[in-house]
Design a protein around this motif. Structure first.
Motif, short mmCIF file in Angstrom:
data_model
loop_
_atom_site.label_atom_id
_atom_site.label_comp_id
_atom_site.label_asym_id
_atom_site.label_seq_id
_atom_site.Cartn_x
_atom_site.Cartn_y
_atom_site.Cartn_z
N GLN A 1 0.84 -1.19 0.00
CA GLN A 1 0.00 0.00 0.00
C GLN A 1 0.88 1.25 0.00
OE1 GLN A 1 -2.56 0.27 3.39
NE2 GLN A 1 -3.43 2.23 2.79
N VAL A 2 0.67 2.08 -0.99
CA VAL A 2 1.47 3.29 -1.11
C VAL A 2 0.92 4.38 -0.20
CG1 VAL A 2 2.21 5.13 -2.67
CG2 VAL A 2 2.12 2.76 -3.48
N GLN A 3 1.83 5.02 0.51
CA GLN A 3 1.44 6.15 1.35
C GLN A 3 2.41 7.30 1.15
OE1 GLN A 3 1.02 4.60 5.45
NE2 GLN A 3 -1.13 5.18 5.26
N LEU A 4 1.85 8.49 1.01
CA LEU A 4 2.62 9.72 1.00
C LEU A 4 2.07 10.58 2.13
CD1 LEU A 4 2.65 10.55 -2.84
CD2 LEU A 4 4.38 9.31 -1.54
N VAL A 5 2.93 10.95 3.06
CA VAL A 5 2.48 11.69 4.24
C VAL A 5 3.26 12.98 4.36
CG1 VAL A 5 2.15 11.65 6.72
CG2 VAL A 5 1.88 9.54 5.40
N MET A 34 8.76 13.03 -8.60
CA MET A 34 7.97 13.57 -7.50
C MET A 34 7.66 15.04 -7.75
SD MET A 34 7.64 10.95 -5.49
CE MET A 34 6.94 11.76 -4.05
N ALA A 35 6.61 15.52 -7.12
CA ALA A 35 6.25 16.92 -7.29
C ALA A 35 5.49 17.42 -6.08
CB ALA A 35 5.41 17.11 -8.55
N TRP A 36 5.50 18.73 -5.94
CA TRP A 36 4.65 19.43 -5.00
C TRP A 36 3.61 20.23 -5.78
CZ3 TRP A 36 4.83 18.63 0.14
CH2 TRP A 36 5.99 18.09 0.69
N PHE A 37 2.38 20.13 -5.35
CA PHE A 37 1.29 20.93 -5.87
C PHE A 37 0.66 21.68 -4.70
CE2 PHE A 37 0.68 19.47 -10.27
CZ PHE A 37 1.48 18.34 -10.28
N ALA A 96 3.16 14.43 -4.62
CA ALA A 96 2.61 13.47 -5.57
C ALA A 96 3.74 12.70 -6.22
CB ALA A 96 1.78 14.19 -6.63
N ALA A 97 3.42 11.47 -6.65
CA ALA A 97 4.42 10.58 -7.25
C ALA A 97 3.92 10.05 -8.58
CB ALA A 97 4.72 9.42 -6.31
N TYR A 112 -0.02 12.13 -12.23
CA TYR A 112 0.46 11.61 -10.95
C TYR A 112 -0.48 10.55 -10.40
CZ TYR A 112 4.14 15.01 -11.14
OH TYR A 112 5.25 15.71 -11.54
N THR A 113 0.10 9.43 -10.00
CA THR A 113 -0.68 8.29 -9.54
C THR A 113 -1.01 8.36 -8.06
OG1 THR A 113 0.43 6.94 -11.21
CG2 THR A 113 -0.71 5.77 -9.43
N TYR A 114 -0.02 8.79 -7.29
CA TYR A 114 -0.17 8.77 -5.83
C TYR A 114 -0.09 10.19 -5.28
CZ TYR A 114 0.87 3.88 -6.68
OH TYR A 114 0.86 2.59 -7.16
N TRP A 115 -0.94 10.44 -4.28
CA TRP A 115 -1.03 11.76 -3.65
C TRP A 115 -1.05 11.62 -2.14
CZ3 TRP A 115 -1.29 16.41 -6.35
CH2 TRP A 115 -1.43 16.30 -7.74
#
Length: 125
Positions: A1-5, A34-37, A96-97, A112-115
């Motif tokens: 499970q992908v997590q971005l925190v 990777m990116a920041w929005f 985001a990734a 982006y797939t993951y946020w």
């Protein structure tokens, strides 16, 4: 499970600095662009900074010279150093990734797939 925190947001005065972090798990972090929005109330989500897996960066004109994106692939962590903050920087900031080619355009949120869940940054005048 992908997590971005994300972490590091807060309330600051204009001219102050903040450092955001995004801890990633469940993915091969070093293989992802990777990116920041950010998204301000009543506005669309907008690109802030892109950080390629190599560490090279690309910025929105509105933050160029004030914000610095970086990543530590060994720690699976993305950073955004924000200096000289302005009231117009107030927004929820998301990391985001994406699995994109190295020279791909990093600015398109739909790629982006993951946020992450976002962290609030509020800059008072």
């Amino acid at each position: 499970q992908v997590q971005l925190v994300e972490s590091g947001g807060g309330l600051v005065q204009a001219g102050a600095s903040l450092r955001l972090a995004c801890a990633a798990s469940g993915l091969a972090f070093g293989a992802y662009q990777m990116a920041w929005f950010r998204q301000a109330p009543g506005k669309e989500r907008e690109f802030v900074a892109g950080i390629r897996w190599s560490g090279s960066t690309y910025y929105a004109d509105s933050v160029k010279g004030r914000f610095t994106g970086s990543r530590d692939n060994a720690k699976n962590t993305l950073y955004l150093q924000m200096n000289s903050l302005k009231p117009e920087d107030t927004a929820v900031y998301y990391c985001a990734a994406a699995r994109l080619g190295y020279y791909s355009d990093l600015r398109q949120s739909q790629d982006y797939t993951y946020w992450g869940q976002g962290t609030q940054v509020t800059v008072s005048s």
